[in-house]
Design an enzyme around this catalytic site. Structure first.
Site, PDB file in Angstrom:
ATOM      1  N   GLU A 128      -4.837 -11.343   7.498  1.00  0.00           N
ATOM      2  CA  GLU A 128      -4.356 -10.299   6.573  1.00  0.00           C
ATOM      3  C   GLU A 128      -5.529  -9.632   5.874  1.00  0.00           C
ATOM      4  OE1 GLU A 128      -1.766  -9.090   7.181  1.00  0.00           O
ATOM      5  OE2 GLU A 128      -0.051  -9.843   6.080  1.00  0.00           O
ATOM      6  N   THR A 180      -1.554  -0.291   5.520  1.00  0.00           N
ATOM      7  CA  THR A 180      -1.366  -1.047   4.282  1.00  0.00           C
ATOM      8  C   THR A 180      -2.511  -0.779   3.308  1.00  0.00           C
ATOM      9  OG1 THR A 180      -0.129  -2.757   5.427  1.00  0.00           O
ATOM     10  CG2 THR A 180      -1.109  -3.382   3.341  1.00  0.00           C
TER      11      THR A 180
HETATM   12  N1  HSE Z   1       2.685  -6.897  -0.340  1.00  0.00           N
HETATM   13  C1  HSE Z   1       1.999  -6.101   0.637  1.00  0.00           C
HETATM   14  C2  HSE Z   1       1.987  -4.655   0.162  1.00  0.00           C
HETATM   15  C3  HSE Z   1       2.716  -6.208   1.941  1.00  0.00           C
HETATM   16  O1  HSE Z   1       3.041  -4.172  -0.228  1.00  0.00           O
HETATM   17  O2  HSE Z   1       0.923  -4.039   0.179  1.00  0.00           O
HETATM   18  C4  HSE Z   1       2.094  -5.407   3.044  1.00  0.00           C
HETATM   19  O3  HSE Z   1       2.923  -5.511   4.197  1.00  0.00           O
END
Ligand code: HSE
Length: 307
Positions: A128, A180
């Site tokens: 991640e 993201t």
């Molecule tokens: N919690 C993270 C975000 C998840 O919202 O950036 C990304 O899939």
């Protein structure tokens, strides 16, 4: 040579109000990964899909996870990986988490189950970090534990599985890519206290709604006054989508992870199908291609298919 095949599912992170701390595993879609333990201390990657993800291990999400496993055990062996992704990168349904968690679970299985689930989450978070620049576990944890996860803390790691009633999940993925890292960069760094109060009321309400099978409470609590107002501008038709899905009977929902996918929770399969029809109509009218999934919460997370 020891080999294992795993199915690694998509996930919905945040669950609307719980940015970075709540997530659930989906039964569909899922990636298929075949991982072989080899004698040489190296990782080789073969992609069996058309997404053109990097095959250099240090640039590949599954690759960095496997490198971290190798380093932990003093580089005594390596891994060959074949990945058939069905979860499109940049979709908001945990594509990178599926690769990372699948790699960690497969490696653990090949090594004789020497790691705990929490340790596998630690390895997978390296993936991640590569994908989004930040270690967050709200996709990884449900992918590995199954069901719904609360990540109370990542330093130290504290993951709690939340029991919940059977719920159906409709996900629409408009075919635009939202990275993201970009969707995180546009967020405000300060939160007004009144918004924080509303948000933590909703998080508590959502968790209690799951625990008590209180569908109305679940629906009322699926509200995000902090992240959604900023990110929803990246998603065409978002406001109409949300209100129309609720009119069709959905309990509620919102942006899946960092988007652009949008998810809705429903009490019955029939309602989840009706919600999918609403989503499809809206994107048809807007002239935007989409994939739609009608599925449920996956209680297992990454599953071992064959050894
Ligand atoms: N919690 C993270 C975000 C998840 O919202 O950036 C990304 O899939």
């Amino acid at each position: 040579m020891k080999k294992v095949v795993v199915h690694s599912p998509g996930t919905v992170a945040n669950l609307v109000c719980g940015f970075d701390i709540l997530g659930l595993a989906l039964s569909e879609p899922y990636d298929i990964m075949e991982v072989t333990l080899i004698d040489e201390p190296k990782v080789t990657i073969q992609n069996l899909d058309t997404f053109n993800l990097p095959v250099e291990p240090e640039k590949n999400v599954a690759g960095v996870v496997l490198i971290s496993v190798m380093e932990k055990l003093n580089n005594q062996f390596g891994f060959d990986v074949r990945i058939e992704k069905h979860i499109k990168p940049g979709s908001g349904i945990g594509s990178s988490a599926a690769s990372a968690a699948g790699a960690a679970v497969a490696a653990n299985q090949l090594l004789g189950n020497i790691f705990s689930k929490a340790e596998m989450v630690q390895f997978a978070m390296n993936g991640e970090k590569l994908a989004s620049g930040v270690k967050h576990a709200d996709n990884i944890a449900p992918c590995i534990y199954g069901g719904i996860s609360l990540i109370r803390s990542i330093h130290p790691l504290d993951i709690i599985s939340i029991p919940a009633p059977e719920l159906f999940v409709t996900v629409v993925h408009p075919q635009i890519e939202v990275r993201t890292s970009d969707a995180r960069q546009i967020l405000k760094q300060q939160v007004p206290l009144k918004d924080a109060i509303r948000q933590w009321g909703n998080i508590a309400g959502l968790v209690i709604g799951f625990l008590k099978n209180d569908f109305d409470l679940i629906g009322r609590s699926l509200e995000d006054v902090i992240i959604e107002p900023v990110r929803s501008i990246l998603i065409p038709g978002f406001d109409e989508l949300k209100s129309s899905c609720k009119e069709a009977g959905a309990l509620g929902g919102g942006i899946s992870g960092s988007g652009p996918s949008v998810f809705m929770l429903s009490k019955t399969y029939e309602t989840a199908l009706a919600v999918a029809a609403v989503m499809n109509n809206i994107y048809y009218r807007l002239g935007i291609d989409k994939n739609t999934y009608v599925t449920n919460i996956n209680p297992l997370g990454v599953s071992i298919q064959s050894k």
